[in-house]
Design an enzyme around this catalytic site. Structure first.
Site, PDB file in Angstrom:
ATOM      1  N   TRP A 102       0.818  -1.218   0.000  1.00 29.31           N
ATOM      2  CA  TRP A 102       0.000   0.000   0.000  1.00 29.31           C
ATOM      3  C   TRP A 102       0.845   1.258   0.000  1.00 29.31           C
ATOM      4  O   TRP A 102       0.553   2.213  -0.716  1.00 29.31           O
ATOM      5  CB  TRP A 102      -0.994  -0.025   1.165  1.00 29.31           C
ATOM      6  CG  TRP A 102      -2.057  -1.057   0.919  1.00 29.31           C
ATOM      7  CD1 TRP A 102      -2.248  -2.217   1.601  1.00 29.31           C
ATOM      8  CD2 TRP A 102      -3.043  -1.054  -0.125  1.00 29.31           C
ATOM      9  NE1 TRP A 102      -3.294  -2.926   1.061  1.00 29.31           N
ATOM     10  CE2 TRP A 102      -3.799  -2.231  -0.001  1.00 29.31           C
ATOM     11  CE3 TRP A 102      -3.356  -0.163  -1.154  1.00 29.31           C
ATOM     12  CZ2 TRP A 102      -4.847  -2.547  -0.867  1.00 29.31           C
ATOM     13  CZ3 TRP A 102      -4.403  -0.470  -2.012  1.00 29.31           C
ATOM     14  CH2 TRP A 102      -5.138  -1.651  -1.867  1.00 29.31           C
ATOM     15  N   ASP A 173      -1.320   6.466   6.498  1.00 33.55           N
ATOM     16  CA  ASP A 173      -2.445   5.690   5.982  1.00 33.55           C
ATOM     17  C   ASP A 173      -2.806   4.646   7.040  1.00 33.55           C
ATOM     18  O   ASP A 173      -2.159   3.605   7.143  1.00 33.55           O
ATOM     19  CB  ASP A 173      -2.034   5.018   4.662  1.00 33.55           C
ATOM     20  CG  ASP A 173      -3.085   4.028   4.165  1.00 33.55           C
ATOM     21  OD1 ASP A 173      -4.162   3.909   4.789  1.00 33.55           O
ATOM     22  OD2 ASP A 173      -2.821   3.374   3.134  1.00 33.55           O
ATOM     23  N   LYS A 197     -12.498  -1.520   7.143  1.00 31.59           N
ATOM     24  CA  LYS A 197     -11.928  -2.477   8.110  1.00 31.59           C
ATOM     25  C   LYS A 197     -12.469  -2.176   9.514  1.00 31.59           C
ATOM     26  O   LYS A 197     -13.209  -2.968  10.069  1.00 31.59           O
ATOM     27  CB  LYS A 197     -10.404  -2.438   8.089  1.00 31.59           C
ATOM     28  CG  LYS A 197      -9.815  -2.940   6.744  1.00 31.59           C
ATOM     29  CD  LYS A 197      -9.190  -1.831   6.017  1.00 31.59           C
ATOM     30  CE  LYS A 197      -8.446  -2.105   4.749  1.00 31.59           C
ATOM     31  NZ  LYS A 197      -8.497  -3.289   4.000  1.00 31.59           N
TER      32      LYS A 197
HETATM   33  C1  PLP Z   1      -3.525   0.056   4.137  1.00 32.21           C
HETATM   34  C2  PLP Z   1      -4.458   0.280   2.998  1.00 32.21           C
HETATM   35  N1  PLP Z   1      -4.401   1.441   2.342  1.00 32.21           N
HETATM   36  C3  PLP Z   1      -5.228   1.707   1.302  1.00 32.21           C
HETATM   37  C4  PLP Z   1      -6.150   0.779   0.890  1.00 32.21           C
HETATM   38  C5  PLP Z   1      -7.025   1.091  -0.301  1.00 32.21           C
HETATM   39  O1  PLP Z   1      -8.299   1.402   0.105  1.00 32.21           O
HETATM   40  P1  PLP Z   1      -9.478   1.529  -0.972  1.00 32.21           P
HETATM   41  O2  PLP Z   1      -9.648   0.200  -1.570  1.00 32.21           O
HETATM   42  O3  PLP Z   1     -10.627   1.993  -0.131  1.00 32.21           O
HETATM   43  O4  PLP Z   1      -9.066   2.554  -1.953  1.00 32.21           O
HETATM   44  C6  PLP Z   1      -6.252  -0.442   1.542  1.00 32.21           C
HETATM   45  C7  PLP Z   1      -7.264  -1.427   1.080  1.00 32.21           C
HETATM   46  O5  PLP Z   1      -7.474  -2.462   1.563  1.00 32.21           O
HETATM   47  C8  PLP Z   1      -5.386  -0.699   2.628  1.00 32.21           C
HETATM   48  O6  PLP Z   1      -5.423  -1.876   3.273  1.00 32.21           O
END
Ligand code: PLP
Length: 361
Positions: A102, A173, A197
């Site tokens: 991520w 994040d 989550k």
């Molecule tokens: C740590 C993290 N950041 C960002 C995201 C991306 O989120 P989204 O799918 O809502 O864009 C996720 C998705 O699971 C994640 O686990």
């Protein structure tokens, strides 16, 4: 009702009592004869929901008054570009710690808007994934911001310390660990999280942003992603995701009723300890993350004999333990044990794992 323990990484399980309340209120919300989805976001009933959700989140995280809380659309990835766009006037270079998938994607997105430097990456140390501590790298004082992901959902990597900078805003994040443990909001310039989550339905992003970081956006930032526009309009510049906001509010209420973040942190620690103890008990299961970086939200593990993976998953599902398959980039298994996963769920998983090992070890 089919009762399962759902270990999905996200969208993930929500507290059953929250789902029951939402179900009960769905068709006739607050005696209005409609659902919360069918009323104006500008009307008093919904404004009250929105304000209560924000004030409960402020209570839960002890958010100082010089931070705005925004409820936006676009999930976590929406923030990967919103952050560089909104902080553009602070400088031309962002800095990043890449601890997993991520935070790597966040770099790729930031690069579209500014130079994005990687200060360090997760590496292998003694055969385990390890995130270099800050004595191995530095944050440039001139950076526009520093970005990292304290809990990498895919590999199950957690960074349990907060990077230190001399005035450079730290952007985190927290999609997969927000509200799971006590944090000091004032350590950060921006905290953001996708909701699916520990908060509520996917698509929603919660952004906690310090006042001085609002109003620094590039001119071409779309208004719906401009922190200033959204802050001026209480996150209602465009029609907000009202049902998601309402449901997030129910989750915040549930957490407050259950002792808040301090209490859930104790429980989360207990769940993680129980699961890792089972993984570590023999060589049948293996976790590939250094002890200090093991995630308390996403425990990843491999079976020593990968030929047993399919059988493990099939039998687990039969026992009501679902969504344990690891991310497609990593393989193996992943048990996501967010706030809503009760201790009994982890106990059931551990006893299944012990039993499976006895039969196949
Ligand atoms: C740590 C993290 N950041 C960002 C995201 C991306 O989120 P989204 O799918 O809502 O864009 C996720 C998705 O699971 C994640 O686990």
């Amino acid at each position: 009702m089919n009762k399962v323990f759902n270990f999905s990484a996200g969208p993930a399980m929500l507290p059953p009592s929250v789902m029951a309340k939402a179900q009960k209120e769905l068709i006739n919300w607050q005696g209005l004869g409609t659902s919360v989805m069918e009323v104006s976001h500008r009307g008093k009933p919904f404004i009250a929901v929105a304000e209560k959700a924000e004030s409960d989140l402020r209570k839960l995280m002890d958010i100082p008054s010089n931070y705005k809380v925004l409820f936006l659309q676009g999930g976590g990835r929406g923030q990967f570009f919103s952050v560089p766009m909104n902080l553009a006037q602070r400088g031309k270079v962002s800095q990043h710690l890449v601890s997993g998938q991520w935070s790597q994607i966040a770099v790729a997105e930031a690069e579209k808007y500014m130079q994005a430097d990687v200060v360090a990456k997760t590496q292998e140390r003694e055969g385990k994934l390890w995130v270099p501590t800050q004595d191995h790298w530095e944050i440039d004082d001139n950076a526009a911001y520093f970005h990292y992901c304290p809990n990498e959902t895919v590999d199950g990597i957690e960074i349990d310390w907060v990077p230190k900078s001399k005035g450079v805003p730290i952007v985190a994040d927290m999609s997969s660990n927000i509200l799971s443990k006590t944090i000091k909001v004032s350590d950060y310039g921006i905290i953001y999280a996708s909701a699916q989550k520990n908060i509520g339905p996917s698509g929603l992003a919660v952004v906690i942003v310090r006042d001085d970081l609002i109003g620094l956006a590039r001119k071409d930032t779309p208004s719906v992603f401009d922190y200033q526009q959204q802050s001026n309009n209480d996150s209602m510049y465009n029609t907000p995701p009202t049902f998601s906001w309402y449901l997030a509010g129910l989750v915040f209420e549930w957490l407050l009723e259950n002792g808040g973040v301090n209490a859930i942190e104790v429980l989360n620690r207990k769940k993680a300890e129980l699961l890792y103890a089972c993984i570590d008990a023999s060589d049948f299961y293996q976790n590939k993350v250094a002890d200090e970086n093991r995630s308390k939200m996403n425990a990843t593990f491999h079976l020593a004999d990968a030929a047993l993976d399919a059988k493990f998953l099939e039998q687990a599902e039969h026992a009501g333990l679902v969504a344990l398959k690891g991310h497609r980039f990593v393989g193996g298994m992943r048990a996501s044990i967010y706030n809503a996963m009760p201790l009994e769920g982890v106990q059931a998983l551990v006893s299944f794992m012990q039993d499976f090992e006895q039969k196949h070890g």
